[in-house]
Structures are given as structure tokens and as C-alpha cells.
Design an enzyme around this catalytic site. Sequence first.
Site, PDB file in Angstrom:
ATOM      1  N   CYS A   1      -9.292   8.305  67.948  1.00 24.28           N
ATOM      2  CA  CYS A   1     -10.685   8.089  68.341  1.00 24.28           C
ATOM      3  C   CYS A   1     -10.760   7.066  69.489  1.00 24.28           C
ATOM      4  CB  CYS A   1     -11.470   7.580  67.128  1.00 24.28           C
ATOM      5  SG  CYS A   1     -13.071   6.877  67.572  1.00 24.28           S
TER       6      CYS A   1
ATOM      7  N   LYS B   1     -13.476  10.618  54.429  1.00 26.64           N
ATOM      8  CA  LYS B   1     -13.628   9.166  54.634  1.00 26.64           C
ATOM      9  C   LYS B   1     -13.576   8.434  53.296  1.00 26.64           C
ATOM     10  CE  LYS B   1     -16.304  10.265  58.617  1.00 26.64           C
ATOM     11  NZ  LYS B   1     -17.576  10.867  58.984  1.00 26.64           N
TER      12      LYS B   1
ATOM     13  N   VAL C   1     -16.033   5.583  62.719  1.00 25.30           N
ATOM     14  CA  VAL C   1     -15.048   4.523  62.979  1.00 25.30           C
ATOM     15  C   VAL C   1     -15.156   4.136  64.444  1.00 25.30           C
ATOM     16  CG1 VAL C   1     -13.345   5.074  61.225  1.00 25.30           C
ATOM     17  CG2 VAL C   1     -13.280   6.304  63.385  1.00 25.30           C
TER      18      VAL C   1
ATOM     19  N   GLU D   1     -20.145  -2.704  63.027  1.00 25.59           N
ATOM     20  CA  GLU D   1     -20.092  -1.243  62.959  1.00 25.59           C
ATOM     21  C   GLU D   1     -20.008  -0.545  64.299  1.00 25.59           C
ATOM     22  OE1 GLU D   1     -22.470   0.442  59.398  1.00 25.59           O
ATOM     23  OE2 GLU D   1     -23.842  -0.854  60.512  1.00 25.59           O
TER      24      GLU D   1
END
Length: 216
Positions: free
Chosen positions: A15, A42, A55, A67
Site C-alpha cells: 500500500c 482485517k 491502513v 489514522e
Amino acid sequence: MPVAALPILYTFRRCPYAMRARLAIAASGVSVEHREIALRNKPQAMLDISPKGTVPVLQLVDGRVIEQSLDIMLWALALNDPQQWLQGEKSLPDAAKALIDTNDGPFKFWLDRYKYADRYPEHTAAHYRQQAEEFLRCLERLLETQEYLSGARLSIADMAIFPFIRQFAAVDKTWFATSDYVRLQRWLDEQLISDLFLEVMVKRDCWVPRRLECGE
Ligand SMILES: N[C@@H](CCC(=O)N[C@@H](CS)C(=O)NCC(=O)O)C(=O)O
């Protein structure tokens, strides 16, 4: 001997948002516990602290949760910024913020369509690529007069953005390698072979929550 608690980073190796968080954490030298997750499965422990389910997510030792990838970068660099990615500032410089906003907004929008063109059959992959190229042209122009996106030195803008350009380049490697974006190619290659990038791309097994057995 009890193991000292560390901040916990929920991450996914491929990612680009998680990459930028890991890059800043590695550059800062701050220790965290890496928990590699599967996006399709997850862990509940992550969803409990961050129900939005993306993520990276960082859980600090005091329970606070960060976050957003950029906020994780800023958290790490506020603790230690030995390479001056924030150019001596405590917060994100305006020019870097503008570039990152364009990356995370319109560029990411067109990148997803280019990468997954079969899911967006209204247009061709070439059409989506052309839309995304507006940002590439902007970066290439910047690199005509300076070594990095914010000037003569590597900064948070470079590190927050290159994982996404990597993704763009990987959709059609030959196209990118033979395109006119020669400065951007060089800029990307420099990061891809850097020790820091290799360090944050190390393969980790998926995190498996430890079940508490009776008597533990
Ligand atoms: N704005 C978020 C975006 C993070 C994001 O979208 N991450 C993707 C992976 S690259 C994700 O977790 N998607 C959820 C999923 O695919 O289920 C950030 O900057 O951290």
C-alpha cells in the site's frame, strides 16, 4: 524480562499510503511494532481502534490512534527528523501540502482508473493515463529546475508522493521507461534503490493475533 510496549503500526506492504508512513518511521528511527495485515481479512484488533478499515493505522502507547498516513509521517518526523524532511519546520510546508493534496486527490483518482481500467470500462486505460499525466507534467516541471520536489534536498513531499508514482510506473513499465518524464524516472529510480526503501519493503509474515490461553 517484560518487553517494553511499542506503538503498533498496522500496515500492508504494497500500500503506497502505508509505504509513506513506514518511510517516515524508518527515517525517524522511532521503533514501532509492525503488524502486516491482509486487506481482505482485517484483524478485529485493528477495526476496534479504527473502524474505517484502511491502513496505515498507528496506535500509540498512550492509546491514541493516528489514522491517516500523512499524520503518521508528521508524528514520526516531529519526534525525530534527522534528514530534515520537514525542512526545519514543525508542520507540513504549504508547497509540500499542495503537492500531496493533488497526489492524494485527483492523481490517485486517475491512477486507480488507469491501474484497474477493466473495472472502469467507460474509458480506455490510455484515457485514464492521460488524465493522470497532468500531475506527472507538474512534477517533471519542478524537477527541471531543482533536484527534488521541494528544492535541493529530499523532503516529505518526495517521500509521500513517490510510492504512488511507483505504482503508476508499474502499470506499464515500458511506457513509463520510454516516456518523456526523464527527470521523474531518475527521481523515482533513486528512491527505489535507496536503502530506506529496501528497508521498509522487507517482507513480513501476516500478523496473527495471539490467543490468550487459559492460565496465561
Ligand atoms: N487517507 C488514507 C488512505 C489509506 C488507504 O486508502 N489505504 C488503502 C490501502 S492502499 C486501504 O486500506 N484500503 C482499504 C481496503 O482496501 O479494504 C491514508 O492516507 O492513510
